[in-house]
Design an enzyme around this catalytic site. Structure first.
Site, PDB file in Angstrom:
ATOM      1  N   ARG A  95    -109.376 -37.187  21.877  1.00 46.48           N
ATOM      2  CA  ARG A  95    -107.954 -37.054  22.178  1.00 46.48           C
ATOM      3  C   ARG A  95    -107.166 -36.773  20.903  1.00 46.48           C
ATOM      4  O   ARG A  95    -106.171 -36.025  20.922  1.00 46.48           O
ATOM      5  CB  ARG A  95    -107.437 -38.348  22.835  1.00 46.48           C
ATOM      6  CG  ARG A  95    -105.953 -38.386  23.154  1.00 46.48           C
ATOM      7  CD  ARG A  95    -105.512 -37.448  24.224  1.00 46.48           C
ATOM      8  NE  ARG A  95    -106.352 -37.450  25.411  1.00 46.48           N
ATOM      9  CZ  ARG A  95    -106.141 -36.704  26.488  1.00 46.48           C
ATOM     10  NH1 ARG A  95    -105.099 -35.880  26.517  1.00 46.48           N
ATOM     11  NH2 ARG A  95    -106.956 -36.762  27.532  1.00 46.48           N
ATOM     12  N   ILE A 115    -110.563 -44.964  27.292  1.00 46.32           N
ATOM     13  CA  ILE A 115    -111.094 -43.769  27.939  1.00 46.32           C
ATOM     14  C   ILE A 115    -110.242 -42.534  27.647  1.00 46.32           C
ATOM     15  O   ILE A 115    -110.755 -41.453  27.373  1.00 46.32           O
ATOM     16  CB  ILE A 115    -111.235 -44.004  29.458  1.00 46.32           C
ATOM     17  CG1 ILE A 115    -112.396 -44.994  29.711  1.00 46.32           C
ATOM     18  CG2 ILE A 115    -111.467 -42.698  30.207  1.00 46.32           C
ATOM     19  CD1 ILE A 115    -112.532 -45.446  31.156  1.00 46.32           C
ATOM     20  N   HIS A 116    -108.933 -42.690  27.721  1.00 46.51           N
ATOM     21  CA  HIS A 116    -108.046 -41.556  27.421  1.00 46.51           C
ATOM     22  C   HIS A 116    -108.262 -41.069  25.987  1.00 46.51           C
ATOM     23  O   HIS A 116    -108.185 -39.871  25.709  1.00 46.51           O
ATOM     24  CB  HIS A 116    -106.584 -41.964  27.635  1.00 46.51           C
ATOM     25  CG  HIS A 116    -105.631 -40.809  27.731  1.00 46.51           C
ATOM     26  ND1 HIS A 116    -104.761 -40.475  26.718  1.00 46.51           N
ATOM     27  CD2 HIS A 116    -105.406 -39.909  28.734  1.00 46.51           C
ATOM     28  CE1 HIS A 116    -104.039 -39.439  27.090  1.00 46.51           C
ATOM     29  NE2 HIS A 116    -104.407 -39.078  28.307  1.00 46.51           N
ATOM     30  N   CYS A 117    -108.558 -41.994  25.094  1.00 49.36           N
ATOM     31  CA  CYS A 117    -108.694 -41.681  23.664  1.00 49.36           C
ATOM     32  C   CYS A 117    -109.923 -40.840  23.348  1.00 49.36           C
ATOM     33  O   CYS A 117    -109.977 -40.201  22.300  1.00 49.36           O
ATOM     34  CB  CYS A 117    -108.756 -42.969  22.846  1.00 49.36           C
ATOM     35  SG  CYS A 117    -107.427 -44.118  23.157  1.00 49.36           S
ATOM     36  N   ILE A 118    -110.932 -40.866  24.219  1.00 50.72           N
ATOM     37  CA  ILE A 118    -112.168 -40.145  23.903  1.00 50.72           C
ATOM     38  C   ILE A 118    -112.328 -38.869  24.732  1.00 50.72           C
ATOM     39  O   ILE A 118    -113.372 -38.220  24.696  1.00 50.72           O
ATOM     40  CB  ILE A 118    -113.414 -41.034  24.055  1.00 50.72           C
ATOM     41  CG1 ILE A 118    -113.676 -41.426  25.510  1.00 50.72           C
ATOM     42  CG2 ILE A 118    -113.290 -42.278  23.167  1.00 50.72           C
ATOM     43  CD1 ILE A 118    -115.019 -42.123  25.717  1.00 50.72           C
TER      44      ILE A 118
END
Length: 334
Positions: free
Chosen positions: A87, A325-328
């Site tokens: 992200r 999860i959003h970060c990866i």
């Protein structure tokens, strides 16, 4: 107005980009920690690939290893990496009025030149991905990361003062200068500034306030926000402050998403947050915490995304490493 527009996350994707954890603190210091990281990144990739294609960058020496973890449908692409937070290191994709795609390459400097971070390889990832799919790169002079912004696809963008204006990033810029740069790259016209992020995010491996664990758009006029219900947790006050800021920002439907009941881990106050989910074609990949409130979160997000399947993936190993999860993940618009 910019000729470019960042589509909302719920707009159709052509694929998701990820990176395989290969080194540094993300992988950990022991074989058990490395195994946990690999299993967790793979679990997210394998959940996403049920809904849309996944392309995952991977250090050459780890390609064979990664194959043992990820679904055969996940495309592995050899690349040089420091870390695996796609992200933040990948391009922020935008489209022009004709639907032509480009990737915004923000200046990436390890979340504000933090002492533990290395970014000589990660700073080149956005342009590398643009080259892979043969789209133009739009270079921005702003130090910024994808986890530090969230758009509704209709002119609004969520930001955090301690990120875009913080030390190590753009502390010499005015708020107006930051807004002008972001609007010119993303096609937005109004910035909603949160004063700060969650408490744990200011610890050693934090991002100093990324918005994508605090609040996000779920539709053009709907905002989900992290709601810490326990007054013992320092994020209780932050949640109230965020709500007030969003109430003052306009006529949005605000949906509080109850934080997990877990308050602490071995390191201190947790920043476990269901806001850090990822919207995919026909689904939502939601952070799970083995917590009593996981079911509440599923119900709340099903209300926000009525036509999508909600899939829980245990995100505790990600949050222990400073993200979720959003970060990866990073969406490539269709």
């Amino acid at each position: 107005m910019s000729n470019w527009l960042m589509p909302a996350e719920w707009a159709p994707h052509s694929r998701t980009w990820m990176a395989w954890p290969s080194s540094g603190y993300t992988l950990g210091e022991t074989e058990a920690e490395a195994m946990e990281a690999r299993e967790t990144w793979a679990a997210v990739a394998n959940a996403v690939v049920r809904f849309e294609p996944v392309s995952m960058l991977c250090e050459r020496d780890d390609l064979e290893l990664a194959l043992a973890f990820v679904d055969p449908a996940v495309e592995l692409i050899p690349a040089d990496l420091n870390d695996a937070w796609m992200r933040d290191i990948g391009p922020t994709f935008v489209k022009d009025s004709a639907g032509k795609l480009a990737g915004v390459n923000w200046v990436f400097n390890g979340w504000g030149a933090q002492t533990w971070a290395t970014w000589d390889k990660d700073a080149k990832v956005a342009e590398f991905i643009d080259q892979q799919i043969e789209v133009a790169t739009i270079h921005s002079p702003l130090v910024n990361e994808g986890g530090g912004l969230h758009v509704n696809g209709a002119g609004k963008v969520l930001l955090t003062e301690t990120v875009q204006l913080g030390e190590g990033r753009n502390s010499t810029w005015s708020k107006e200068e930051v807004e002008a740069e972001i609007h010119s790259r993303l096609g937005t016209s109004e910035a909603i500034w949160l004063r700060r992020g969650l408490t744990r995010d200011y610890d050693e491996f934090g991002t100093r306030g990324h918005v994508d664990i605090v609040a996000c758009f779920a539709s053009e006029n709907t905002i989900l926000f992290h709601n810490q219900e326990n007054p013992e947790h320092p994020d209780f006050a932050i949640s109230q402050e965020v709500r007030r800021t969003l109430e003052e920002a306009g006529d949005f439907e605000l949906i509080p998403v109850a934080a997990p009941t877990t308050l602490r881990d071995d390191e201190g106050w947790v920043d476990y947050s269901y806001i850090n989910h990822y919207v995919v074609n026909g689904g939502v990949i939601l952070c799970g915490f083995g917590d009593a409130n996981d079911g509440r979160a599923v119900a709340t997000l099903q209300q926000a995304y009525p036509d999508r399947e909600i899939v829980l993936v245990d995100a505790r190993p990600l949050f222990a490493r400073g993200g979720g999860i959003h970060c990866i993940t990073q969406q490539q618009p269709a």
